[in-house]
Design a protein around this motif. Structure first.
Motif, short mmCIF file in Angstrom:
data_model
loop_
_atom_site.label_atom_id
_atom_site.label_comp_id
_atom_site.label_asym_id
_atom_site.label_seq_id
_atom_site.Cartn_x
_atom_site.Cartn_y
_atom_site.Cartn_z
N TYR A 49 15.05 10.66 31.95
CA TYR A 49 16.52 10.76 31.18
C TYR A 49 16.93 9.71 30.62
O TYR A 49 18.43 9.34 30.54
N GLU A 50 16.21 8.61 30.04
CA GLU A 50 16.60 7.58 29.36
C GLU A 50 15.99 7.65 27.80
O GLU A 50 14.64 7.72 27.93
N PHE A 51 16.56 7.71 26.83
CA PHE A 51 15.95 7.98 25.49
C PHE A 51 16.34 6.77 24.72
O PHE A 51 17.10 6.32 24.40
N PHE A 57 13.90 12.13 23.40
CA PHE A 57 14.57 13.32 24.05
C PHE A 57 13.87 14.59 23.81
O PHE A 57 13.68 15.44 24.90
N LEU A 58 13.63 15.03 22.58
CA LEU A 58 12.81 16.01 22.41
C LEU A 58 11.38 16.32 23.14
O LEU A 58 11.39 17.56 23.47
N ASN A 59 10.76 15.43 23.29
CA ASN A 59 9.63 15.53 24.10
C ASN A 59 9.84 15.99 25.48
O ASN A 59 9.23 16.66 26.20
N LEU A 60 10.88 15.30 26.02
CA LEU A 60 11.35 15.67 27.54
C LEU A 60 11.96 17.10 27.55
O LEU A 60 11.58 18.20 28.33
N TYR A 61 12.68 17.60 26.54
CA TYR A 61 13.35 18.91 26.48
C TYR A 61 12.33 19.94 26.31
O TYR A 61 12.50 21.01 26.92
N TYR A 62 11.53 19.86 25.42
CA TYR A 62 10.51 20.80 25.33
C TYR A 62 9.42 21.17 26.42
O TYR A 62 9.08 22.00 26.82
N GLN A 100 11.99 29.90 18.91
CA GLN A 100 10.49 29.53 18.49
C GLN A 100 9.89 28.73 19.38
O GLN A 100 8.67 28.82 19.82
N ALA A 101 10.80 28.00 19.96
CA ALA A 101 10.29 26.89 21.08
C ALA A 101 9.36 27.83 22.42
O ALA A 101 8.40 27.46 23.02
N ILE A 163 22.80 31.94 12.55
CA ILE A 163 21.58 31.16 12.81
C ILE A 163 22.04 29.72 12.71
O ILE A 163 23.06 29.38 12.23
N GLY A 164 21.24 28.84 13.38
CA GLY A 164 21.38 27.27 13.10
C GLY A 164 20.18 26.60 12.78
O GLY A 164 18.96 27.42 12.63
N LEU A 165 20.08 25.32 12.69
CA LEU A 165 18.95 24.49 12.50
C LEU A 165 18.99 23.34 13.27
O LEU A 165 20.03 22.62 13.21
N ASP A 166 17.91 23.14 14.17
CA ASP A 166 17.89 21.72 14.98
C ASP A 166 16.59 21.30 15.00
O ASP A 166 15.90 21.53 14.25
N SER A 167 16.57 20.56 16.06
CA SER A 167 15.30 19.67 16.36
C SER A 167 15.14 18.53 15.43
O SER A 167 16.04 17.99 14.86
N ALA A 168 14.11 17.82 15.04
CA ALA A 168 13.96 16.59 14.39
C ALA A 168 14.18 16.63 13.08
O ALA A 168 13.78 17.51 12.18
#
Length: 335
Positions: A49-51, A57-62, A100-101, A163-168
């Motif tokens: 949990y150090e980003f 962060f997204l790599n661990l999150y998914y 989607q994830a 709806i929203g828009l997130d990720s990279a």
């Protein structure tokens, strides 16, 4: 001040439910579902949990989402958040999830929606928190995928309010998703979008003008564009700022360097949120506590932030009036 912060009635408008998966619950769900994780012990998992940036962060999150398999898993995750939100004084929460994830890893849409919706249906009775559910789409995936999932959500009557828009963000501008937002608007859904976190201030312009976003998630880089700041202040467009998240993802170097004080001083409609609190060091109460410790916010400033969150929410007019009345009572007791 700690007890006053807990009793401060507020709304949380920028919260990813998958980002509330605490390490303990991750391991519990992994055991329940027979899933082997790359970090099998609590200590090994916490070490991740150090980003360095958003992508790390997204790599661990998914990766951690792998433990979410059944509707019960999604319901347990959501209830765990609601319990912690109650402890932070949250009275209304608008919760994002990443359909989607889950589809991309083979979990049916109905599984995620059913589990989350089951917990939200009883949230007001069980936790005193009114709620809304927002489907957040992955900006690093094609718009066609988002449109397909949105149509599926609408066809199944999913209880989403927007709806929203997130990720990279960087390299994935709002302009990629004009058709998606046009379709959502036609369906009567509310529109929010992440913009101006790692991406430039121009993404905020595009989220407003191309997508018709009613609320900007993050928006901290708006301060780099004086003309944009004037527009945001004039139109009182809500900015859902997440201080501890910004520090942990290196969007700002330190909390002391965070632009929130400047944003308030320029009349921007700022509210405070926790984003992905299991990963970023604290739920909403912790974000408020950190701001008070760093900037010595007084009761008037706290009331302004809480009031902004309530007025910027998509709650019913009656619910907003109820919460603003509670806030007035809270403010009167701080003198």
């Amino acid at each position: 001040m700690t007890s006053a912060l807990i009793t401060l009635p507020k709304a949380e408008l920028h919260l990813h439910i998958e980002g509330t998966l605490e390490p303990e619950l991750i391991l519990e769900l992994a055991a329940r579902n027979g899933i082997t994780l790359p970090f099998p012990t609590l200590g090994e998992l916490r070490e991740q949990y150090e980003f360095a940036d958003l992508q790390s962060f997204l790599n661990l999150y998914y990766a951690n989402m792998a433990v979410l398999v059944t509707a019960e898993d999604f319901a347990d995750m959501t209830r765990a958040y609601l319990s912690r939100a109650k402890d932070s004084g949250v009275r209304h929460a608008e919760i994002m999830f990443d359909p989607q994830a889950h589809l991309f890893r083979g979990v049916e849409l109905a599984t995620a929606v059913t589990g989350i919706a089951e917990a939200l249906a009883s949230s007001e009775a069980e936790f005193g928190i009114s709620t809304g559910l927002i489907a957040a789409f992955l900006r690093d995936a094609p718009e066609a995928s988002a449109l397909e999932v949105l149509e599926e959500l609408l066809a199944m009557g999913a209880p989403i309010i927007g709806i929203g828009l997130d990720s990279a963000e960087v390299g994935n501008p709002p302009s990629k998703f004009v058709r998606l937002y046009k379709r959502a608007r036609a369906a009567g859904l509310r529109l929010v979008a992440h913009a101006g976190e790692e991406g430039p201030a121009s993404y905020v312009w595009d989220a407003l003008d191309l997508l018709g976003a009613q609320r900007i998630d993050h928006g901290i880089r708006s301060v780099e564009d004086a003309v944009l700041v004037k527009r945001l202040a004039k139109e009182q467009i809500p900015l859902t700022v997440c201080p501890l998240s910004n520090v942990r993802l290196r969007a700002v170097d330190t909390l002391a360097a965070h632009p929130v004080v400047h944003m308030l001083a320029t009349g921007l409609n700022v509210c405070i949120n926790s984003d992905d609190p299991a990963y970023f060091g604290g739920y909403l109460g912790s974000n408020f506590q950190a701001l008070v410790a760093e900037f010595d916010f007084d009761a008037d400033t706290l009331a302004t932030l809480a009031g902004n969150s309530i007025r910027s929410s998509f709650a019913t007019p009656a619910r907003k009036s109820e919460l603003l009345a509670e806030l007035a009572v809270w403010r009167a007791h701080q003198d």
